[in-house]
Design a protein around this motif. Structure first.
Motif, PDB file in Angstrom:
ATOM      1  N   ASN A   1     -13.766  -1.565  -4.358  1.00  0.00           N
ATOM      2  CA  ASN A   1     -14.390  -1.581  -5.671  1.00  0.00           C
ATOM      3  C   ASN A   1     -14.168  -2.963  -6.289  1.00  0.00           C
ATOM      4  O   ASN A   1     -13.308  -3.729  -5.841  1.00  0.00           O
ATOM      5  CB  ASN A   1     -13.815  -0.477  -6.550  1.00  0.00           C
ATOM      6  CG  ASN A   1     -14.502   0.856  -6.315  1.00  0.00           C
ATOM      7  OD1 ASN A   1     -15.653   1.038  -6.698  1.00  0.00           O
ATOM      8  ND2 ASN A   1     -13.786   1.777  -5.672  1.00  0.00           N
ATOM      9  N   LEU A   2     -14.927  -3.278  -7.314  1.00  0.00           N
ATOM     10  CA  LEU A   2     -14.959  -4.641  -7.840  1.00  0.00           C
ATOM     11  C   LEU A   2     -14.346  -4.727  -9.227  1.00  0.00           C
ATOM     12  O   LEU A   2     -14.491  -3.817 -10.050  1.00  0.00           O
ATOM     13  CB  LEU A   2     -16.398  -5.152  -7.887  1.00  0.00           C
ATOM     14  CG  LEU A   2     -17.187  -5.035  -6.570  1.00  0.00           C
ATOM     15  CD1 LEU A   2     -18.575  -5.581  -6.750  1.00  0.00           C
ATOM     16  CD2 LEU A   2     -16.465  -5.752  -5.446  1.00  0.00           C
ATOM     17  N   ASN A   3     -13.672  -5.819  -9.470  1.00  0.00           N
ATOM     18  CA  ASN A   3     -13.126  -6.139 -10.771  1.00  0.00           C
ATOM     19  C   ASN A   3     -14.278  -6.624 -11.662  1.00  0.00           C
ATOM     20  O   ASN A   3     -14.858  -7.680 -11.414  1.00  0.00           O
ATOM     21  CB  ASN A   3     -12.059  -7.226 -10.619  1.00  0.00           C
ATOM     22  CG  ASN A   3     -11.362  -7.560 -11.913  1.00  0.00           C
ATOM     23  OD1 ASN A   3     -11.994  -7.742 -12.952  1.00  0.00           O
ATOM     24  ND2 ASN A   3     -10.047  -7.665 -11.852  1.00  0.00           N
ATOM     25  N   LEU A   4     -14.610  -5.843 -12.700  1.00  0.00           N
ATOM     26  CA  LEU A   4     -15.782  -6.163 -13.511  1.00  0.00           C
ATOM     27  C   LEU A   4     -15.608  -7.450 -14.309  1.00  0.00           C
ATOM     28  O   LEU A   4     -16.584  -8.179 -14.552  1.00  0.00           O
ATOM     29  CB  LEU A   4     -16.092  -5.002 -14.456  1.00  0.00           C
ATOM     30  CG  LEU A   4     -16.592  -3.713 -13.775  1.00  0.00           C
ATOM     31  CD1 LEU A   4     -16.805  -2.623 -14.812  1.00  0.00           C
ATOM     32  CD2 LEU A   4     -17.874  -3.981 -13.003  1.00  0.00           C
ATOM     33  N   VAL A   5     -14.381  -7.742 -14.714  1.00  0.00           N
ATOM     34  CA  VAL A   5     -14.147  -8.993 -15.442  1.00  0.00           C
ATOM     35  C   VAL A   5     -14.403 -10.182 -14.522  1.00  0.00           C
ATOM     36  O   VAL A   5     -15.114 -11.139 -14.879  1.00  0.00           O
ATOM     37  CB  VAL A   5     -12.717  -9.028 -16.007  1.00  0.00           C
ATOM     38  CG1 VAL A   5     -12.425 -10.377 -16.650  1.00  0.00           C
ATOM     39  CG2 VAL A   5     -12.513  -7.896 -17.013  1.00  0.00           C
ATOM     40  N   ASN A   6     -13.820 -10.128 -13.327  1.00  0.00           N
ATOM     41  CA  ASN A   6     -14.027 -11.210 -12.372  1.00  0.00           C
ATOM     42  C   ASN A   6     -15.472 -11.266 -11.901  1.00  0.00           C
ATOM     43  O   ASN A   6     -16.015 -12.352 -11.644  1.00  0.00           O
ATOM     44  CB  ASN A   6     -13.102 -11.045 -11.175  1.00  0.00           C
ATOM     45  CG  ASN A   6     -11.651 -11.278 -11.536  1.00  0.00           C
ATOM     46  OD1 ASN A   6     -11.331 -11.632 -12.676  1.00  0.00           O
ATOM     47  ND2 ASN A   6     -10.748 -11.066 -10.587  1.00  0.00           N
ATOM     48  N   LEU A   7     -16.116 -10.085 -11.776  1.00  0.00           N
ATOM     49  CA  LEU A   7     -17.528 -10.073 -11.374  1.00  0.00           C
ATOM     50  C   LEU A   7     -18.379 -10.779 -12.422  1.00  0.00           C
ATOM     51  O   LEU A   7     -19.266 -11.587 -12.080  1.00  0.00           O
ATOM     52  CB  LEU A   7     -17.994  -8.624 -11.197  1.00  0.00           C
ATOM     53  CG  LEU A   7     -19.472  -8.440 -10.861  1.00  0.00           C
ATOM     54  CD1 LEU A   7     -19.785  -9.003  -9.479  1.00  0.00           C
ATOM     55  CD2 LEU A   7     -19.856  -6.957 -10.932  1.00  0.00           C
ATOM     56  N   ALA A   8     -18.135 -10.483 -13.686  1.00  0.00           N
ATOM     57  CA  ALA A   8     -18.902 -11.139 -14.755  1.00  0.00           C
ATOM     58  C   ALA A   8     -18.679 -12.647 -14.735  1.00  0.00           C
ATOM     59  O   ALA A   8     -19.621 -13.436 -14.965  1.00  0.00           O
ATOM     60  CB  ALA A   8     -18.514 -10.562 -16.109  1.00  0.00           C
ATOM     61  N   ASN A   9     -17.443 -13.085 -14.452  1.00  0.00           N
ATOM     62  CA  ASN A   9     -17.178 -14.521 -14.360  1.00  0.00           C
ATOM     63  C   ASN A   9     -17.906 -15.141 -13.177  1.00  0.00           C
ATOM     64  O   ASN A   9     -18.486 -16.225 -13.282  1.00  0.00           O
ATOM     65  CB  ASN A   9     -15.674 -14.764 -14.217  1.00  0.00           C
ATOM     66  CG  ASN A   9     -14.913 -14.448 -15.503  1.00  0.00           C
ATOM     67  OD1 ASN A   9     -15.470 -14.528 -16.599  1.00  0.00           O
ATOM     68  ND2 ASN A   9     -13.646 -14.088 -15.348  1.00  0.00           N
TER      69      ASN A   9
END
Length: 961
Positions: free
Chosen positions: A421-429
């Motif tokens: 699964n993905l880290n949404l904060v890091n994905l947005a960055n």
């Protein structure tokens, strides 16, 4: 603290009074020697606290001795019990790859298709550990320590308390063992996967006063993969390999913010900023879709380790001390395809200032499956179980009496680690604004860049992302669960007085049990900062004080037409700290008109207390598929003016159409669509216990003219009410609009305007909370038939024939008020095959040092959905005009019966070594492919989980020292 003190005082009083009872009853062992023609062999089994009740009593018990267990060639207790014709598909199986939660990876049992949490599991007559959701993991019990398995196919809450609705599984461990024994086992599927290796060692020493047994076992089972077999390689089966692919593929798909057209990057292209490198997305072709089956495990791999110690010490001639300790660990792993990443599912878009955006200056919604990061779940479970106590005998009222007092403690700790699964904060960055530094594209946010941010060209195809990017966006989560049980019991049993027909016996006892547990989800997952479904923490506890009495009265004996007649009455009072009190009674009779025939029957009340998870479970997210009743074409509003009026009053626009969450277009059939946003599921602290009534009537016939022959037939009828039901999205909407119950209308909201980011259309349901209620009812009835024949010994060996069958005549489930009764006997219903007939036939042969067995396992045919629901294009449809009221689909396909054949050969060497070789499903029979099995239930293509997936062969060696 006061309650424990009271129980300690009660136990001390029991010791002073020297009162004891054994959780035992007698029944004829199945697949074993059956005794003489006139009387079945007496063995101690489950179902009564009165020691003197004879084998042919009023309760149907199925027994598997050690020889019968070994003849299955199986090394897990749940697999062995699942072979019983009366066993259904457990709530969670090793094939449940898509299921989530800490119970995944465990092995469970389900008697009478009533659910795993309505089957009570005992070890030596005492409760084994359960999880927060009330499930008992049988993989924590090593097969090497089992002497036999007793299965009471009857309600027994009056004797054992909660959960004993569908039946009771009582696992009896070895009591005495002198010497040492070692076993080595190797098994493998014909496809070359799913390899199982098992090693166990047992040592024991018995003296006049003491009996000590120590055992250790290790088992490793490799995973099985969907891609290895045609029947599991495709979502809709080998006959339709191009159907059922996910619309979210590994090549980036974007939505033109100006025209809403969808474009997919050309395969192999890497310059995603140039729209000329894209083509229009074609949903009717698989070119841009993905077959998720190729990345998924069909069955999870596991490692099981266990150490076991048991000791009995004769303190005096009348008092024996006993103790048991077990420690087990289970490690399992399963894999899902990479996450179907999209703007609608995460709220994260590609920034207009991102160098890889084909529409510069405009934020862009996208779709992309992260095949580089398969979702892998590792689970570690550790169970510690301690059981200590004393037992003894004394004379009272000129009769033998016995007593016991016990303390049991168990603690189960589970740690679950997930990746993919993905880290949404890091994905947005990583998808945010970029800039060029020294010719390199970097994250524009300096703070994020310092924390490791690397721009992700998400629209490029698989293999384009660097490991640095994957490490940055991947999230490793850790969830933890702990549950524990403290259980104090004291029992006394013995004769009161004599009647002409025999002794009147009484058993009484008390129990205090405390249950507590907690679930601690990963903090970032719980906060909604990852692509995993968010869950809130769970914490809760309750305790119960219980007392029971059982009276057995022999009324007639050795009279014309009444060789024996007796009754048994039991009652148990239970007071729970969370919901109050309940009393459950049981009435049984046994009648022998003549020596060869016994007639038996029971009427029993039962209950299942809500689990800790039912009561105190934290909120969790889920994506639900439902048909909106307000849809003006396929919903109830299309034909029911009252529903249409209710929808309009709720602000639903006229002519409203539910939108398919994948295509963004109106739905095209009555199957509805999955919501584009997560709904919430929640527990309910006000739940009451489920209640049941069980009726049985049967006979045991052992003709003296044919020595070794026993015939049994038992009718059962079980009714369960106040079933704890998760009212899902479909039922919530139906209760609100169709049943016109305003209390359910408060559980959801509708969107006033469309939200292009999440994919929610105007008027559609944009939030919903699913809650547990005591709503449902379930009725089931049928017949168990057993024929066991031990043939006279001949010059070429001894033969035994055993046939056990279950005929299911009724299974009716009502989910709630006004709901259509679901009567799926003879249907494949979701995960469960509700077979009209299941039957096992075994022939066993022994001659000197040789032995062999042949077993046939039969499953009757089932009705299934047609492959296509379109009445103008029905495929694989034997009854195209059939309409199923609970599937809500058109047409029915009759799938045929199937039988699996197992063979085993044994040789005992002069040095006390036993070689065994066997093959299960020797003819490599393949069962039908069922389209109505939900993928979410099995974690794979809809193949019936009850069936053998492949031929399986094994070899083992046993050495006694």
């Amino acid at each position: 603290m006061k309650q424990k003190t009271l129980l300690a005082t009660a136990i001390a009083a029991a010791l002073v009074l020297q009162t004891w009872s054994v959780a035992a009853q007698d029944a004829a062992p199945a697949q074993a020697d059956q005794g003489s023609a006139k009387s079945l062999e007496t063995v101690t089994v489950t179902g009564s606290r009165i020691r003197s009740v004879d084998v042919e009593t009023s309760q149907p018990v199925f027994t598997m001795d050690r020889a019968a267990i070994q003849a299955t060639g199986l090394t897990n207790v749940n697999d062995i019990i699942a072979r019983m014709p009366s066993a259904g598909t457990p709530d969670i199986t090793p094939q449940d790859t898509l299921s989530s939660g800490t119970d995944v990876g465990g092995r469970y049992v389900n008697i009478r298709n009533l659910g795993s949490n309505r089957t009570l599991v005992l070890v030596n007559g005492r409760r084994w550990s359960t999880s927060l959701s009330g499930l008992t993991d049988l993989s924590t019990i090593p097969v090497s320590m089992i002497e036999r398995i007793d299965v009471l196919k009857d309600g027994a809450s009056s004797i054992y308390g909660s959960d004993a609705i569908g039946g009771v599984v009582n696992i009896i461990t070895k009591e005495k063992f002198d010497g040492a024994e070692a076993n080595v086992y190797f098994g493998q599927n014909g496809q070359g996967d799913g390899t199982t290796t098992n090693y166990d060692f047992t040592w024991g020493h018995s003296t006049e006063k003491n009996s000590l047994i120590i055992g250790a076992s290790y088992q490793n089972t490799d995973p099985m993969w969907n891609r290895e077999r045609d029947i599991t390689s495709y979502a809709n089966g080998p006959r339709h390999p191009n159907d059922g692919w996910s619309g979210t593929g590994p090549y980036g798909r974007v939505i033109d913010p100006n025209t809403n057209q969808q474009y997919v990057i050309n395969h192999g292209a890497t310059n995603t900023a140039d729209l000329s490198n894209y083509h229009l997305y074609d949903g009717s072709s698989n070119a841009d879709k993905y077959n998720t089956q190729q990345d998924m495990t069909f069955r999870a791999g596991s490692k099981l380790k266990n150490i076991f110690l048991q000791d009995k010490y004769k303190l005096t001639d009348n008092i024996t001390l006993h103790g048991m300790a077990s420690y087990s660990t289970r490690d399992t792993s399963s894999q899902l395809a990479g996450y179907p990443l999209s703007t609608g599912g995460t709220g994260v878009a590609i920034s207009g200032d991102n160098a890889y955006n084909p529409f510069p200056g405009q934020d862009v919604a996208f779709y992309r499956r992260t095949t580089e990061l398969p979702r892998i779940t590792w689970s570690n479970s550790k169970l510690a179980h301690i059981d200590v106590g004393a037992e003894g005998y004394f004379q009272f009222l000129d009769h033998d009496w016995s007593w016991d007092a016990n303390y049991t403690y168990s603690q189960n700790k589970i740690r679950q680690i997930g990746s993919g699964n993905l880290n949404l904060v890091n994905l947005a960055n990583a998808l945010g604004p970029t800039e060029t530094v020294n010719g390199q594209v970097v994250c524009a946010n300096a703070a994020a860049r310092a924390a490791g941010c690397v721009p992700w060209n998400i629209l490029a195809g698989p293999g384009s992302a660097s490991q640095q990017v994957l490490n940055y966006v991947n999230y490793i989560e850790t969830n933890r669960q702990t549950s524990s049980t403290d259980d104090y019991t004291a029992n006394v049993s013995g004769g009161l007085f004599d009647l002409p027909a025999g002794t009147v016996n009484l058993a009484v006892g008390i129990e205090h049990r405390g249950e507590k547990g907690n679930f601690r989800p990963d903090a970032n997952v719980s906060a909604g900062l990852t692509t995993d479904l968010a869950a809130a923490p769970t914490s809760g506890a309750y305790n119960t004080n219980e007392a029971y009495a059982e009276l057995d009265v022999p009324l007639l004996r050795d009279l014309p037409g009444a060789q024996e007649f007796g009754i048994n009455i039991a009652s148990r009072y239970s007071h729970y700290s969370n919901f109050g009190s309940t009393t459950n009674n049981k009435y049984s009779f046994r009648y022998r008109p003549f020596e060869d025939l016994l007639v038996r029957g029971t009427f029993a009340h039962g209950f299942r207390a809500p689990s800790l998870d039912n009561l105190y479970g934290g909120e969790a997210q889920s994506f639900e598929t439902f048909l909106d009743p307000c849809d003006s074409v396929y919903g109830a509003a299309a034909s029911n003016p009252a529903v249409a009026k209710s929808c309009a009053a709720a602000g639903v626009p006229a002519g409203y159409r539910q939108v398919n969450s994948t295509s963004g277009k109106p739905i095209t059939n009555s199957n509805g669509s999955q919501t584009p946003v997560a709904f919430i599921s929640a527990s309910n602290p006000n739940l009451q216990p489920e209640q049941s009534i069980t009726r049985t009537l049967g006979l045991v016939f052992s003709p003296h003219q044919v020595e070794g022959l026993d015939f049994t037939v038992d009718y059962y009828n079980i009714y369960v009410k106040n079933i704890i039901t998760a009212v899902d999205a479909q039922d919530t909407l139906n209760y609100c609009y169709i049943q016109n119950d305003p209390s359910f209308c408060k559980s959801f909201t509708r969107a006033a305007t469309a939200n292009p980011v999440t994919g929610v259309a105007a008027g559609s349901v944009d939030s919903l909370t699913e809650t547990l209620y005591n709503l449902g009812t379930l009725k089931t009835e049928g017949y168990d038939v057993g024929i066991h024949y031990r043939l006279p010994e001949t010059s070429f060996g001894r033969f035994r024939i055993a046939s056990d069958s279950t005929y299911l005549s009724k299974y009716e489930l009502v989910s709630g008020p006004g709901a259509v009764a679901k009567t799926p006997v003879g249907f494949m219903d979701g995960e469960d095959g509700l077979y009209r007939l299941r039957s096992n036939l075994q022939v066993d042969w022994d001659y000197k040092q040789f032995g062999a067995s042949w077993t046939i396992r039969y499953y009757s045919g089932l009705k299934d959905q047609c492959y296509s629901n379109d009445p103008t294009d029905l495929v694989e449809c034997s009854s195209p005009n059939y309409t199923n009221p609970w599937w809500g689909t058109y047409g029915m396909s009759q799938k045929g019966s199937v039988a699996f054949n197992d063979a085993q050969f044994r040789y005992t060497a002069p040095w006390k070594g036993v070689f065994t070789v066997g093959v299960n499903n020797i003819f490599n029979k393949k069962g039908p492919f069922y389209y109505s099995v939900t993928s979410t239930g099995t974690g794979s293509s809809p193949y019936n989980p009850a069936f053998d997936i492949d031929r399986y062969w094994y070899v083992s060696y046993n050495q006694k020292f």
